[in-house]
Structure formats: structure tokens, C-alpha cells
Write a protein that holds these residues in place. Sequence first.
Motif, PDB file in Angstrom:
ATOM      1  N   ALA A   1     -36.640  -4.473  -1.124  1.00 34.50           N
ATOM      2  CA  ALA A   1     -36.458  -3.889  -2.532  1.00 34.50           C
ATOM      3  C   ALA A   1     -36.623  -2.005  -3.174  1.00 34.50           C
ATOM      4  N   ARG A   2     -37.427  -1.379  -1.772  1.00 34.89           N
ATOM      5  CA  ARG A   2     -37.728   0.089  -1.846  1.00 34.89           C
ATOM      6  C   ARG A   2     -36.132   0.369  -1.373  1.00 34.89           C
ATOM      7  N   MET A   3     -36.210   0.325  -0.387  1.00 35.83           N
ATOM      8  CA  MET A   3     -35.138   1.018   0.447  1.00 35.83           C
ATOM      9  C   MET A   3     -33.698   0.513  -0.247  1.00 35.83           C
ATOM     10  N   SER A   4     -33.383  -0.594  -1.145  1.00 35.34           N
ATOM     11  CA  SER A   4     -32.459  -1.058  -1.578  1.00 35.34           C
ATOM     12  C   SER A   4     -31.897   0.667  -2.616  1.00 35.34           C
ATOM     13  N   ALA A   5     -32.872   0.510  -3.181  1.00 37.59           N
ATOM     14  CA  ALA A   5     -32.542   1.920  -4.290  1.00 37.59           C
ATOM     15  C   ALA A   5     -32.536   3.390  -3.607  1.00 37.59           C
ATOM     16  N   ALA A   6     -33.729   3.279  -2.482  1.00 34.85           N
ATOM     17  CA  ALA A   6     -33.571   4.298  -2.107  1.00 34.85           C
ATOM     18  C   ALA A   6     -32.195   5.015  -1.433  1.00 34.85           C
ATOM     19  N   ALA A   7     -31.713   3.553  -0.692  1.00 29.29           N
ATOM     20  CA  ALA A   7     -30.251   4.266  -0.378  1.00 29.29           C
ATOM     21  C   ALA A   7     -29.351   3.907  -0.706  1.00 29.29           C
ATOM     22  N   ARG A   8     -28.992   3.765  -2.488  1.00 25.35           N
ATOM     23  CA  ARG A   8     -28.057   3.530  -2.993  1.00 25.35           C
ATOM     24  C   ARG A   8     -28.671   5.389  -4.289  1.00 25.35           C
ATOM     25  N   LYS A   9     -29.690   6.136  -3.632  1.00 24.26           N
ATOM     26  CA  LYS A   9     -30.155   7.111  -4.701  1.00 24.26           C
ATOM     27  C   LYS A   9     -29.788   8.350  -3.505  1.00 24.26           C
ATOM     28  N   ARG A  10     -30.045   7.993  -2.527  1.00 26.80           N
ATOM     29  CA  ARG A  10     -29.409   8.696  -1.337  1.00 26.80           C
ATOM     30  C   ARG A  10     -27.711   9.301  -1.399  1.00 26.80           C
ATOM     31  N   ALA A  11     -27.003   8.189  -1.330  1.00 30.69           N
ATOM     32  CA  ALA A  11     -26.010   7.712  -1.333  1.00 30.69           C
ATOM     33  C   ALA A  11     -24.850   8.968  -2.670  1.00 30.69           C
ATOM     34  N   VAL A  12     -25.715   8.601  -3.728  1.00 30.35           N
ATOM     35  CA  VAL A  12     -25.288   9.137  -5.245  1.00 30.35           C
ATOM     36  C   VAL A  12     -25.786  10.213  -4.769  1.00 30.35           C
ATOM     37  N   GLU A  13     -26.672  11.257  -4.135  1.00 29.67           N
ATOM     38  CA  GLU A  13     -27.250  12.594  -4.429  1.00 29.67           C
ATOM     39  C   GLU A  13     -26.653  13.818  -3.719  1.00 29.67           C
ATOM     40  N   LEU A  14     -25.932  13.022  -2.012  1.00 29.63           N
ATOM     41  CA  LEU A  14     -25.782  13.541  -0.820  1.00 29.63           C
ATOM     42  C   LEU A  14     -23.936  13.135  -0.656  1.00 29.63           C
ATOM     43  N   PHE A  15     -24.015  11.965  -0.575  1.00 31.88           N
ATOM     44  CA  PHE A  15     -22.303  11.676   0.175  1.00 31.88           C
ATOM     45  C   PHE A  15     -21.756  10.879  -1.105  1.00 31.88           C
ATOM     46  N   SER A  16     -21.177  11.466  -1.916  1.00 29.91           N
ATOM     47  CA  SER A  16     -20.049  11.704  -3.339  1.00 29.91           C
ATOM     48  C   SER A  16     -18.822  11.296  -2.775  1.00 29.91           C
ATOM     49  N   LEU A  17     -17.610  10.697  -2.940  1.00 36.45           N
ATOM     50  CA  LEU A  17     -16.623  11.250  -2.944  1.00 36.45           C
ATOM     51  C   LEU A  17     -16.081  12.743  -3.332  1.00 36.45           C
TER      52      LEU A  17
END
Length: 387
Positions: free
Chosen positions: A349-365
Motif C-alpha cells: 500500500a505504501r509503495m502503491s501511493a508512492a508510485a502514483r505520486k512519483r508518476a504525477v510529480e515527475l513523469f506527466s505527459l
Amino acid sequence: MFTMSSKLKILYLIDFWKATGGTERHLSYLVTHLEKTRFQPHVVVFDYEPNSLVDQVRALGVEVLHMPVARYYTPNAFVKALELRRFIRARGIDIVQTFHYKADTYGALVARLSGVRHIVSSKRDAADYKNSFHLKLHHLAGALTDRYIAVSGVIADVIGRKEGVPADKFTVIHNGVDLGRYNQPSEADQAAAKVANGFAPDDFVIGMSANFRPEKDHQLLIDAFRELRREDPKARLLFVGGGPQYEQYKAWVEENGLADSIRLTGPVDDVRPFLHAVDVACLVPKINEGFSNSILEKMATGLPVIATDVGGNKEAIAEGVTGNIIAPRDGAALLDRLRRLRADRVLRARMSAAARKRAVELFSLPAMIRKHTDLYDSLSPQKGIAA
């Protein structure tokens, strides 16, 4: 000639567009999300088969032309070079951006002889399948190429060494993921997705979305999964994608009586319904990775990802925070990480939330599009390189 009051006309040359792979998805994102008031994109494909991505791109008004070029040293290639030259001149192309070997060499030469001011080469893998002759031609084509876009820092370093490209010619632009299309499912939605995919709501589903090709090393994941399955009868494996080895693996799964625990979807246009059924995602190539769109899609879905240290995978995944990085071909490490994530729901669960957060902050279209726009702007006559 480009002026500040006119659109910048960009031609994307790509060797093949037969399916919905990572480079093809990247190109479709790029040409359909550039600011329409400032840029006019065109695409020429040397080797094409009808597919849904091209249909979507054309539906949004982007010209995609199939210009068959097989061997670039034949009389037909000379005829097609003249055709490409007419195409470039008729549309007043300002920048040509190339994808893959033939576009980087043959395409770049034709573009330069057609009077194109600026050529940009997109480097999206480590060129592990290229021989010394291919690398020599790439090296020679470097004299024609103004800028290189590397999909990761690792790829910039590798291509710089292999093809003799100076570091100051590189711009690193990571892939971007369309965050509006990918979301983290609720527990109820995940359970429903598992049932829709033939699993039980409480099954532990490991997923990998990647075409079946030798470099992706599906067998490594199968071997680790079979060990885990001996310990945990609720473990399941979901493979999403087609590819040249798909039928071989499908037959192997059936012949070994594993169809009840390993599901292969075949080619799909939309991975989201399958990713929603997954608890832990993997991508375990042994060579030739660039910067995986598949990993970004998994992270945007809120999935912990276990990936091998190939290409830019370690630039996408924060080790121990959003997932794990292991050595290529290391089945023991893969099994160990799967066991840990299976046993520790809180960690998942912790990695899940962190993965989404990292995608939003660093790898947006939008971030990916903005970096391309900045590069194109730097090549305008007012800012760019002398012709």
C-alpha cells in the motif's frame, strides 16, 4: 522558412509502425498533444500495418503517410528518397525528428539533401542489437544531426559511447504518461477487475505488460512465479501483450497445465482493465530497454513495480520506495521481492501511493510535451543553430 508568426512544421520519420508498442505510443502522444496553434506535425512511416494508434492519430487531424522503404541501398530506395524529398519541400518542413536506424541514417540524409534546417534523432534504447556496421553508419549520420533526444540519462551515456555523440548534443527527455487515463483503483474496483480477468477477488495477481520478445525475458518471471506458486496457491500471473513469441509462450503454458494460474491476454489496445486487476507489476528485460512507458503506466495505476536494472528503469523507480530494482536475469532476487510484497500488505500500500505520486510529480505527459516544445523553440531561426 519558419517565422515567429507561422507554425513550426515538424516531420517525424519512423522505421515501423505496426503495433502499439512503447515508441509508437510515445510518438502518438507527442504529435497529438503539441500545441496546435504553434506546431504542425506530420508522420512518415517506412514499414506500416494498420493499427488503432495510427487511426487515433489520423482522427485528430495529423497526417500519417506510409512510404515503403525496405532496403535503403536498392533502386526503390532512391525512388522513395525523391518522393520523400518532394513531400518535405511541399510542406515546408522545418525540423525532421527520426526514430530508429533507417530514419536516423537514410532518412536524415534525405532530409538534409532536401534542405531541412534541423534534424533531431530520438534515442530510445541501448542499441544492443546493432552490429558494428550499423553503429558506423550512425556515427557518420551524426554529422547531419543537430540534436539528440535520449529517453534516459543511461541511454545518453550508452549511445554517446557507441555512436560517438558529444554529450552537449544530448537532451534527456523522459517519457510522459497521460495521468488522466490512468488511475489507482479502489479495493472494490480491483476485486471486480480480478473477477473480469478470470481470477478470484482474493488472488494475488502479478502482472507484466510487454510484448513477447526475447529481450523482455518473460521466462525469468515465469520461473520465479512457479516457485512462488508452490508456496502460495492463490498466486496468479497475468501477461498483457502480443509479440513474436506470444504463440510459443501460450502453447507452453497450456502444455504444462498452467492455464489455471497463468493468463496471457494477447495484443490489447487498452491495458487499463488488466492493470486494475494486478497487485504487483514486473518488467524484467535483460537487454535493450530505454525508458519504459509500461513502467510509467503501472506507476500511474498505483502499482509497486519490480524491474531489472536495464536502460532507464532505475530512473523511473525509486528503489525501496515505489518498487524494487534487481539485476538482469536474477531470478532469486525477483522471487525474494515477490515474496516480500506478497507477505506485507502495508508495504504494498505504501509503495502503491508512492508510485502514483512519483508518476504525477515527475513523469506527466504535459511535462514531456513541454520539454520537446522547449527543444523545438531552441531550433527556431531566432534562437537556434545557424543553417
